[in-house]
Write a protein that holds these residues in place. Sequence first.
Motif, PDB file in Angstrom:
ATOM      1  N   GLN A 112       0.860  -1.057  -0.076  1.00  0.00           N
ATOM      2  CA  GLN A 112       0.041  -0.014  -0.020  1.00  0.00           C
ATOM      3  C   GLN A 112       0.938   1.020  -0.033  1.00  0.00           C
ATOM      4  O   GLN A 112       1.906   1.251   0.779  1.00  0.00           O
ATOM      5  CB  GLN A 112      -0.862   0.099   1.279  1.00  0.00           C
ATOM      6  CG  GLN A 112      -2.070   1.002   1.149  1.00  0.00           C
ATOM      7  CD  GLN A 112      -2.924   0.967   2.287  1.00  0.00           C
ATOM      8  OE1 GLN A 112      -2.655   0.641   3.416  1.00  0.00           O
ATOM      9  NE2 GLN A 112      -4.373   0.364   1.968  1.00  0.00           N
ATOM     10  N   LYS A 113       0.623   2.373  -0.891  1.00  0.00           N
ATOM     11  CA  LYS A 113       1.518   3.376  -0.832  1.00  0.00           C
ATOM     12  C   LYS A 113       0.443   4.535  -1.285  1.00  0.00           C
ATOM     13  O   LYS A 113      -0.715   4.561  -1.897  1.00  0.00           O
ATOM     14  CB  LYS A 113       2.473   3.076  -1.892  1.00  0.00           C
ATOM     15  CG  LYS A 113       1.862   2.602  -3.231  1.00  0.00           C
ATOM     16  CD  LYS A 113       3.000   1.971  -3.937  1.00  0.00           C
ATOM     17  CE  LYS A 113       2.597   1.822  -5.225  1.00  0.00           C
ATOM     18  NZ  LYS A 113       1.537   0.634  -5.670  1.00  0.00           N
ATOM     19  N   TYR A 114       1.067   5.837  -1.130  1.00  0.00           N
ATOM     20  CA  TYR A 114       0.153   6.908  -1.495  1.00  0.00           C
ATOM     21  C   TYR A 114       0.078   7.260  -2.993  1.00  0.00           C
ATOM     22  O   TYR A 114       1.376   7.014  -3.613  1.00  0.00           O
ATOM     23  CB  TYR A 114       0.765   8.176  -0.915  1.00  0.00           C
ATOM     24  CG  TYR A 114       0.455   8.340   0.356  1.00  0.00           C
ATOM     25  CD1 TYR A 114      -0.956   8.559   0.886  1.00  0.00           C
ATOM     26  CD2 TYR A 114       1.491   8.652   1.432  1.00  0.00           C
ATOM     27  CE1 TYR A 114      -1.064   8.671   2.149  1.00  0.00           C
ATOM     28  CE2 TYR A 114       1.049   8.971   2.919  1.00  0.00           C
ATOM     29  CZ  TYR A 114      -0.318   9.083   3.160  1.00  0.00           C
ATOM     30  OH  TYR A 114      -0.696   9.316   4.466  1.00  0.00           O
ATOM     31  N   VAL A 115      -0.704   7.523  -3.713  1.00  0.00           N
ATOM     32  CA  VAL A 115      -0.829   7.966  -4.859  1.00  0.00           C
ATOM     33  C   VAL A 115      -1.737   9.236  -4.985  1.00  0.00           C
ATOM     34  O   VAL A 115      -2.679   9.397  -4.407  1.00  0.00           O
ATOM     35  CB  VAL A 115      -1.536   6.640  -5.927  1.00  0.00           C
ATOM     36  CG1 VAL A 115      -1.760   7.172  -7.305  1.00  0.00           C
ATOM     37  CG2 VAL A 115      -0.659   5.663  -5.650  1.00  0.00           C
ATOM     38  N   PRO A 116      -1.098  10.131  -5.818  1.00  0.00           N
ATOM     39  CA  PRO A 116      -2.003  11.484  -6.047  1.00  0.00           C
ATOM     40  C   PRO A 116      -3.324  11.379  -6.593  1.00  0.00           C
ATOM     41  O   PRO A 116      -3.523  10.369  -7.634  1.00  0.00           O
ATOM     42  CB  PRO A 116      -0.988  12.414  -7.017  1.00  0.00           C
ATOM     43  CG  PRO A 116       0.066  11.572  -7.484  1.00  0.00           C
ATOM     44  CD  PRO A 116      -0.190  10.152  -6.933  1.00  0.00           C
ATOM     45  N   PHE A 117      -4.254  11.638  -6.020  1.00  0.00           N
ATOM     46  CA  PHE A 117      -5.817  11.820  -6.667  1.00  0.00           C
ATOM     47  C   PHE A 117      -6.029  13.297  -6.822  1.00  0.00           C
ATOM     48  O   PHE A 117      -5.847  14.146  -5.948  1.00  0.00           O
ATOM     49  CB  PHE A 117      -6.521  11.324  -5.205  1.00  0.00           C
ATOM     50  CG  PHE A 117      -7.933  11.146  -5.786  1.00  0.00           C
ATOM     51  CD1 PHE A 117      -8.552   9.952  -6.022  1.00  0.00           C
ATOM     52  CD2 PHE A 117      -8.864  12.143  -5.577  1.00  0.00           C
ATOM     53  CE1 PHE A 117      -9.773   9.925  -6.454  1.00  0.00           C
ATOM     54  CE2 PHE A 117     -10.110  12.216  -6.032  1.00  0.00           C
ATOM     55  CZ  PHE A 117     -10.624  11.161  -6.442  1.00  0.00           C
ATOM     56  N   THR A 118      -6.524  13.483  -8.251  1.00  0.00           N
ATOM     57  CA  THR A 118      -6.907  14.905  -8.543  1.00  0.00           C
ATOM     58  C   THR A 118      -8.391  14.868  -9.026  1.00  0.00           C
ATOM     59  O   THR A 118      -9.093  13.799  -9.254  1.00  0.00           O
ATOM     60  CB  THR A 118      -5.908  15.703  -9.645  1.00  0.00           C
ATOM     61  OG1 THR A 118      -6.283  14.684 -10.791  1.00  0.00           O
ATOM     62  CG2 THR A 118      -4.504  15.432  -9.320  1.00  0.00           C
ATOM     63  N   ARG A 119      -8.904  16.019  -9.482  1.00  0.00           N
ATOM     64  CA  ARG A 119     -10.245  16.056 -10.036  1.00  0.00           C
ATOM     65  C   ARG A 119     -10.174  14.986 -11.336  1.00  0.00           C
ATOM     66  O   ARG A 119     -11.408  14.395 -11.584  1.00  0.00           O
ATOM     67  CB  ARG A 119     -10.425  17.383 -10.295  1.00  0.00           C
ATOM     68  CG  ARG A 119     -12.122  17.592 -10.460  1.00  0.00           C
ATOM     69  CD  ARG A 119     -12.242  19.024 -10.820  1.00  0.00           C
ATOM     70  NE  ARG A 119     -13.659  18.966 -11.553  1.00  0.00           N
ATOM     71  CZ  ARG A 119     -13.914  19.072 -12.710  1.00  0.00           C
ATOM     72  NH1 ARG A 119     -12.832  19.202 -13.589  1.00  0.00           N
ATOM     73  NH2 ARG A 119     -15.034  18.976 -13.336  1.00  0.00           N
ATOM     74  N   HIS A 120      -9.273  15.229 -11.922  1.00  0.00           N
ATOM     75  CA  HIS A 120      -9.076  13.969 -12.920  1.00  0.00           C
ATOM     76  C   HIS A 120      -9.370  12.750 -12.692  1.00  0.00           C
ATOM     77  O   HIS A 120     -10.160  12.141 -13.163  1.00  0.00           O
ATOM     78  CB  HIS A 120      -7.730  14.170 -13.670  1.00  0.00           C
ATOM     79  CG  HIS A 120      -7.463  13.425 -14.854  1.00  0.00           C
ATOM     80  ND1 HIS A 120      -7.143  12.017 -15.100  1.00  0.00           N
ATOM     81  CD2 HIS A 120      -7.790  14.001 -16.412  1.00  0.00           C
ATOM     82  CE1 HIS A 120      -7.251  11.765 -16.313  1.00  0.00           C
ATOM     83  NE2 HIS A 120      -7.404  12.707 -16.927  1.00  0.00           N
TER      84      HIS A 120
END
Length: 592
Positions: A112-120
């Motif tokens: 498990q890891k952080y992944v960017p999340f945007t409006r896209h």
Amino acid sequence: MSCARNGGSNNIIDWFEEVAEEADKVQTETLKRILELNCGVEYLKKWLGDANVQEMEASALEALYTSLVPLASHADLEPYIQRIADGDTAPLITQEPITTLSLSSGTTDGRQKYVPFTRHSSVTTLQIFKLAAAYRSRIYPTREGGRVLEFIYCSKRFKTKGGITGGMATTHVYMSEEFKTKQKETKSFTCSPQAVISSGDYKQSTYCHLLLGIYFSEQVEYITSTFAYSIVQAFRSFEEIWKEICGNIRDGSLSSRITIPDMRKAVLDIIRPNQSLASKVHSKCEELEVIDWVGLIPMLWPNAKYIYSIMTGSMQPYLSKLSHYAGKLPLVSADYGSTESWIGVNLDPSLPPEKVTFAVIPTFSYFEFIPLHRQSQHSKFKSAVDDFIEDDPVPLSQVKIGQEYEIVLTTFTGLYRYRLGDVVEVAGFHRNTPKLNFICRRKLILTINVDKNTEKDLQSVVEKGSKILSNSRAELVDFTSHANVAKQPGHYVIYWEIKGEVEERLLGECCREMDASFVDHGYVVSRKSNSIGPLELCIVERGTFKKIMEYFIANGAALSQFKTPRCTSNPVLLSILNVCTIKKFHSTAYGD
Ligand code: AMP
């Protein structure tokens, strides 16, 4: 051709057919758009220098990009993502500041890891939902104004040190304005209000999803969840709680199990006493109980047209139970994506889950494909454990039918030539975009639900557990594991072959130590809530692993290349292991 140019829901199929026809060109343009939006960010500057992205012709830019920017793993991007999590607002990987991070259940190395999340991310999620729904409704039309029984859940969101919102991607989507708008605007309405979806307590939400699903049963057009596991889990609990649900419907009341005030209010605002429905459902359930709940879904939801969920990959083990509940209702396998990016859509909902393929959506990300060749090509075994030799990545336009690839993503959310870690096979083409079969994760081996453990994780857990053996004069000869989902809750079984004598008390300790040594967030959370049961340690008799090796050899494996599978669901191997089990231990409740 951007995802914004989808032309509205009526035209979404036309839009997709058009981009699929020109997939190659659309990919080149998609990459140019990503790079134009993000040129000058710290990560890209490191590789592209001051290249004039805006002025360059798209195909020249594609060639430059793939020659200068290296393939990356999550570890390469992690320092940038960590800085974002810690509150650095400089343009590190995207020009637009990133305010939300998703916890991916882990693909690159199964962690498990952080992944960017945007409006896209939420826009494309809704776009693929809409696209898939359009293809589904061609084959299984649903009634306008009907309802959907959706087993969807939010986990808790949190703030990182730098004040960025963290959580699972599905939670971000379900909490997004785009999703809330879609819930109000779609032609079929979900049975459960937002307070049920976002409660953060999966047991209470499941109860309410089921209660409202029954309450609106005549109107339900289909039943869905993100992953098939949730549907199976929900109906397994229905078998236990149906009488209480009938009681609530009869009186218009709500079980005292539901303690979250918002959820209680939202549900009680909806349900009214309905005696005739309650007694109808009660007598159907009595009949179903006698036949072990075969065909539960069509019996209780007479107008449901199909069941829709991800049923491929690690969800396959739940298919037989799902079919058991589904009776003759079609099982429609949902689309293929990851926290990092959506990838492909199921264009042929009539295909059974074993045959489903996913047509790549060429506007969502820039996709590359690393050709993979299995080392044990001559063995007839397909192992989920990494066993591949790689070639250089190729663009979407150059993939070949029958070839296996690892997917590489360049996304609008700031991932550049990012190895996803999934293995897919090109099954064919839809117009000019490839249709993929999902094969496996390259390195993930133990998973039941949201938990994901790699071979390496298992190894370190076993190492910790077996240290206790050194207090006696015994040694660990070999080991493997199995994610047992035959009974709820599922649990991990670790098989050990030991040389020497060990006291039972010590083996019990080894078992508890291993259970406590899994560091994967999904496992820890699931163990705490008991949605994964206690770990089972099975001690097998001496010579068991030799039998396993002989089984492989007899089926074409080469001894010089043989590796004990560290996780198995192969029925023959499991029957060898289980027949040879001489002692069993279970860990206690988690944290005890
Ligand atoms: P996550 O990292 O939690 O977003 O999980 C994404 C991963 O789930 C993907 O990389 C795949 O390994 C798996 N996955 C997603 N969709 C599917 C699908 N339709 N079939 C098989 N596996 C899938």
